[in-house]
Design an enzyme around this catalytic site. Structure first.
Site, short mmCIF file in Angstrom:
data_model
loop_
_atom_site.label_atom_id
_atom_site.label_comp_id
_atom_site.label_asym_id
_atom_site.label_seq_id
_atom_site.Cartn_x
_atom_site.Cartn_y
_atom_site.Cartn_z
N HIS A 486 0.83 -1.22 0.00
CA HIS A 486 0.00 0.00 0.00
C HIS A 486 0.86 1.26 0.00
O HIS A 486 0.65 2.17 0.81
CB HIS A 486 -0.96 0.03 1.19
CG HIS A 486 -1.92 -1.11 1.24
ND1 HIS A 486 -3.03 -1.12 2.04
CD2 HIS A 486 -1.95 -2.31 0.58
CE1 HIS A 486 -3.69 -2.26 1.88
NE2 HIS A 486 -3.03 -2.99 0.98
N ARG A 547 -7.37 3.56 -1.09
CA ARG A 547 -6.67 2.46 -0.41
C ARG A 547 -5.24 2.31 -0.92
O ARG A 547 -4.29 2.46 -0.18
CB ARG A 547 -7.44 1.16 -0.59
CG ARG A 547 -6.79 -0.07 0.07
CD ARG A 547 -7.66 -1.30 -0.15
NE ARG A 547 -7.11 -2.49 0.46
CZ ARG A 547 -6.29 -3.35 -0.15
NH1 ARG A 547 -5.93 -3.14 -1.42
NH2 ARG A 547 -5.84 -4.41 0.47
N GLU A 571 -11.08 -0.63 -8.26
CA GLU A 571 -11.90 0.48 -8.74
C GLU A 571 -11.20 1.26 -9.83
O GLU A 571 -9.99 1.49 -9.77
CB GLU A 571 -12.19 1.47 -7.60
CG GLU A 571 -12.83 0.90 -6.37
CD GLU A 571 -12.97 1.93 -5.25
OE1 GLU A 571 -13.41 1.54 -4.17
OE2 GLU A 571 -12.64 3.12 -5.47
#
Length: 700
Positions: A486, A547, A571
Site C-alpha cells: 500500500h 486504499r 476500482e
C-alpha cells in the site's frame, strides 16, 4: 485462493477493524464522573471500577452485533462514548449505539453495538450510584461474572450495586495524543498446518503506551485482527494455496507499525490427486483480421477442472477458466496452429487436444493489432515515461536505477541509481516517474516517487546531456506513509502543468479519511514542490479516501482517471477536486464500516473488478479509450469513455504476458506495456525476475 481468517477470541469477532483516528482529550466532566445529558455531550471513556478497563467494542469493528467487552483503556474510537439527550450511548463518532441483543429483557442478555434506531433497548439511564440501567428491561450493564481480564464480555443483570456494575466516565488517556507507532512484530511461526487450517503465532511488539491490536495480512490483503492480549490466530486455508503472511501491530491511538517479515506458507493438498483431466474436445475458432476467437468443449476430472492452457504454434500463450479465448495482435496473412489442454487444482495437465489451423486476415480489424517485445528485464520495470525522440525512460523497482531504452535497437543504458531508496520486501522501492511538458530541452527535470527508509517521497533531478545529475536531486515532498504494501507511487503531469501523485494508505485505513495526512490520497503539487493555492484543503491533498491507487491518466477533456487496488474489489475512479472515495468505510460498492457506501458525499467508482480478475496497477488513455494493466488478473482491460461512464469493457492478453504492471501511451499513439514477474514481485531483491517491455499497436 483463501477463505477468511477465523480469529481466536472468546467472543464472536466482526471483520477487520478500521484503524483508529487520533482523538483529543475531553475536559469538563460532570459531578461524580457523570457527563451532562445534553445533545452536545462530549465523548468520554466508560471505565469499569474493579478492573479499571474500558467499555470497548471488540476489535474496533463497526459490524452490527459486535460484542461489547472490557479492554485496556487506549482512547480509540471504539472506546469513546457519547451519552445523548435521548438516553443513548453512542460510539464510533455516533455511528453505533450500545444495544441489548434481540431486545431481550432477561438476565445475561448480551450487550453489543448496533446501528442506532431509537428503540428502548438502546436507551440507558445513568444512576447516582454509577450504574447504567436499561430503560427497556430495568437491568444493569454488568461485566460478566465480575471478571477483570481483557476481552471479558458485557451482559445485563439485576441491579445490586455490585462493583462490576459501576462505571465512571473519564477523559481520554494520554495515549490519545500518541504519535509513536509500535515496533514491528517478529518471530512468526506456523504450527498445526493442515490442508484446511493452521495456527499462526508471533512475538509481541512494544510501544511507548501499549499495543492494542494485531492485524494479519496475506500479500497486502487483510485477513483479520486480534486483540493485543493474544499472539495467535487460527487461519482458515484452501488446499494448495501459496502466499506470504505477515502481521502489523497497532496501538490505541491508531498508529500502525511497519510489517513483520513475511512468512511464506505453502498449503498442502488434502489428498493426493495424480489423475489429469480429460482431453478438451471440439476445438473450433474464427478469425477477424488479426484476431482469432477460440472455443472448445469442457473437460472432466475426478476432482475438478480449474482451467485451460492455450497453445499457439506449440508455445503456451495464455490460460482461462472459461471455454473460450481471444488471441489478439496476430501477424497478417499468417497461419497459426492452436491446441488446448485442461488442468486441475494440483497441477495435473491433460494431453493437448486436436490441432486447429486458422489463417489471419490481410489487415487489422480489431482495436488491438499487434504486440511486439522490445526488451527483456531482470528487474521490475515500474514507472515509464515516453520521450519526444521515441526513447523511453523507466524505473527498476528493486535495482533502484533509471534506464533509457532505445526501442529501435533495444539498447539499454543505466542513467544512475537514485539515492536513499529502500524496498519493503513487498511493494516499495523505486516506483513512478514523470516528465513535464518540454522535457528535456526546455524543462530538464525528471520527477521520481520512491520509498525511503522512513517514508515515501517525491524527488526530482536534472536530466542533462542524456544523463541524470544525481547531485541535483531535490526532495519535493516527504512524510508519505510507507509499509510493506500500500505505497501507491504513480506520478502524472496534468494539462494544468501540476504534478499529480497517488499515495497508498500505508496499511493504516483511517489515514485515507484524514485530509491532514498524505496517505491514501491523490496529491497535487507545483513542479517546485509547493502546494498549489487552489487545492481544496489548503495543502497537497486533491482527493482522499483511497486504499492503494497506482494508476493515473488524463483524458482529452482534461479529466483525471485513477486505478485503485481494493481488498476484494478494484476500482476505476473519475477523480474530482476534493472528492472522498470512501476507503476504508466503502470499497467499490461494498460497505465495510459506519454507513459504508451510502455515506453522503462519497464518490462512487465508474467501474469495479474482482481482485482475482484484476489487481490492476497502471492505466493509460489513448483517444477515448482507457487501458488498464492487471497483475493477478494477468490481462489488459480496454473500455471506452462515454461522458462520465466506461462502456464496452473488454479483456485482452489474458495470461499471455503474465502479470501486467504498467501501461503508458507511446509518442505515436500506441501503448507501452511492462510486466511484473511473480517470482520477484513481493520482495526487494534486485535482478531476480524475468519481465518484458512490449509495444502494443492499436488500430488507427
Amino acid at each position: 485462493m483463501i477463505k477468511p481468517i477465523r480469529i481466536i477470541e472468546g467472543l464472536q469477532a466482526g471483520p477487520q477493524s478500521r484503524r483508529f483516528a487520533v482523538l483529543h482529550a475531553i475536559a469538563g466532566l460532570g459531578a461524580c464522573g457523570v457527563p451532562p445529558t445534553s445533545a452536545a455531550a462530549p465523548t468520554q471513556l466508560l471505565v469499569s471500577g474493579p478492573s479499571q478497563r474500558c467499555l470497548d467494542i471488540s476489535m474496533g469493528s463497526q459490524q452490527p452485533e459486535t460484542a461489547a467487552i472490557i479492554f485496556d483503556c487506549h482512547g480509540g474510537i471504539n472506546q469513546k462514548w457519547e451519552y445523548t439527550a435521548a438516553g443513548e450511548l453512542r460510539t464510533f463518532d455516533g455511528a453505533r449505539c450500545l444495544d441489548v441483543r434481540a431486545a431481550s429483557t432477561l438476565p445475561q442478555a448480551i450487550v453489543q453495538s448496533y446501528p442506532c434506531h431509537g428503540r428502548a433497548n438502546q436507551k440507558w439511564t445513568i444512576k447516582p450510584d454509577n450504574t447504567i440501567v436499561s430503560v427497556h428491561s430495568g437491568l444493569c450493564l454488568t461485566v460478566m461474572g465480575g471478571r477483570t481480564a481483557n476481552l471479558t464480555g458485557i451482559d445485563m443483570w439485576r441491579c445490586a450495586g455490585l462493583a462490576h456494575q459501576q462505571w465512571s466516565f473519564s477523559a481520554a488517556p494520554p495515549s490519545s495524543n500518541d504519535t509513536q507507532a509500535p515496533t514491528a512484530p517478529s518471530g512468526l511461526a506456523i504450527s498445526a498446518l493442515t490442508c484446511r487450517s493452521a495456527t499462526l503465532t508471533w512475538k509481541a511488539s512494544t510501544d511507548n503506551v501499549g499495543v492494542a491490536y494485531y492485524d494479519i495480512y496475506r500479500d497486502g490483503q487483510a485477513l483479520g485482527t486480534v486483540n493485543a492480549s493474544t499472539l495467535t490466530a487460527q487461519l482458515t486455508l484452501t488446499p494448495g494455496a501459496s502466499w506470504g503472511v505477515y502481521v502489523n501491530a497497532r496501538d490505541g491511538a491508531g498508529n500502525v507499525s511497519q510489517a513483520s517479515t513475511s512468512l511464506q506458507l505453502k498449503v498442502p493438498q488434502c489428498e493426493a490427486d495424480a489423475q489429469a483431466p480429460s482431453v478438451p474436445t471440439g476445438l473450433r475458432g474464427t478469425v477477424a483480421g488479426t484476431t482469432a476467437t477460440l472455443a472448445w468443449n469442457a473437460s472432466s476430472d475426478n476432482v475438478g477442472v480449474t482451467g485451460y492452457d492455450i497453445y499457439r504454434n506449440n508455445m503456451k500463450i495464455g490460460g482461462t477458466s472459461t471455454l473460450g479465448y481471444t488471441d489478439t495482435g496476430l501477424a497478417a496473412n499468417t497461419t497459426y496452429q492452436y491446441t488446448v489442454a485442461a488442468r486441475d487444482a494440483q497441477g495435473n495437465v491433460s494431453p493437448r487436444g486436436t490441432t486447429l489451423s486458422l489463417t489471419s486476415g490481410t489487415s487489422c480489424t480489431d482495436v488491438i493489432c499487434s504486440a511486439a517485445q522490445v526488451a527483456v528485464e531482470t528487474d521490475i520495470p515500474w514507472g515509464l515515461a515516453a520521450l519526444p525522440d521515441g526513447t523511453v525512460l523507466y524505473s527498476r523497482r528493486d535495482a533502484h536505477d533509471i534506464i533509457r531504452l532505445d526501442p529501435t535497437t533495444g539498447t539499454k543504458t543505466s542513467l544512475g541509481i537514485i539515492p536513499n531508496v529502500q524496498g519493503t520486501d513487498g511493494e516499495g522501492g523505486l516506483l513512478g516517474i514523470a516528465v513535464p511538458a518540454g522535457f528535456p530541452d526546455q524543462d530538464p527535470w525528471l520527477y521520481v516517487y520512491h520509498t525511503s527508509p522512513t517514508d515515501n517521497r517525491i524527488v526530482r533531478l536534472r536530466y542533462v546531456n542524456g544523463k541524470l545529475d544525481i547531485a541535483s536531486l531535490e526532495v519535493l515532498l516527504k512524510g508519505i506513509g510507507r509499509n510493506k504494501f500500500h505505497n501507491g507511487g504513480r506520478l502524472r503531469f496534468g494539462p494544468d502543468g501540476k504534478l499529480y501523485a497517488t499515495t497508498g494508505d500505508g496499511q493504516n485505513g483511517p489515514f485515507a479519511q484524514d485530509i491532514k495526512q498524505l496517505s491514501g490520497k491523490v496529491l497535487r503539487l507545483n513542479p517546485n514542490g509547493t502546494p498549489p493555492t487552489d487545492n481544496p484543503f489548503g495543502n497537497y491533498v486533491w482527493s482522499y479516501g483511497h486504499r492503494n491507487p497506482q494508476g493515473l491518466a488524463f483524458d482529452a477533456s482534461g479529466r483525471l482517471w485513477e486505478q485503485e487496488f481494493g481488498d476484494s474489489l478494484d476500482e476505476t475512479n473519475l477523480i474530482v477536486k476534493g472528492g472522498n472515495y470512501g476507503w476504508p468505510n466503502c470499497e467499490g460498492v461494498i460497505s465495510r464500516a459506519g454507513t459504508g457506501c451510502a455515506t453522503a458525499g462519497y464518490v462512487a467508482p465508474k467501474y469495479t473488478y474482482r481482485n482475482t480478475e484484476a489487481s490492476c496497477s497502471g492505466i493509460a488513455i489513448v483517444g477515448s479509450s482507457l487501458y488498464v494493466g492487471c497483475l493477478s488478473g494477468k490481462r489488459l482491460y480496454r473500455s471506452e469513455i462515454s461522458g462520465t461512464s466506461l462502456i464496452n469493457v473488454r479483456q485482452f492478453f489474458v495470461g499471455t504476458y503474465g502479470r501486467i504492471r504498467t501501461v503508458e501511451p507511446t509518442i505515436d499513439g500506441n501503448l507501452w506495456l511492462t510486466t511484473s514477474d511473480a517470482a520477484g514481485d513481493k520482495d526487494s531483491v534486485p535482478n531476480n525476475t524475468n519481465t518484458q517491455i512490449l509495444k502494443i499497436m492499436l488500430k488507427p
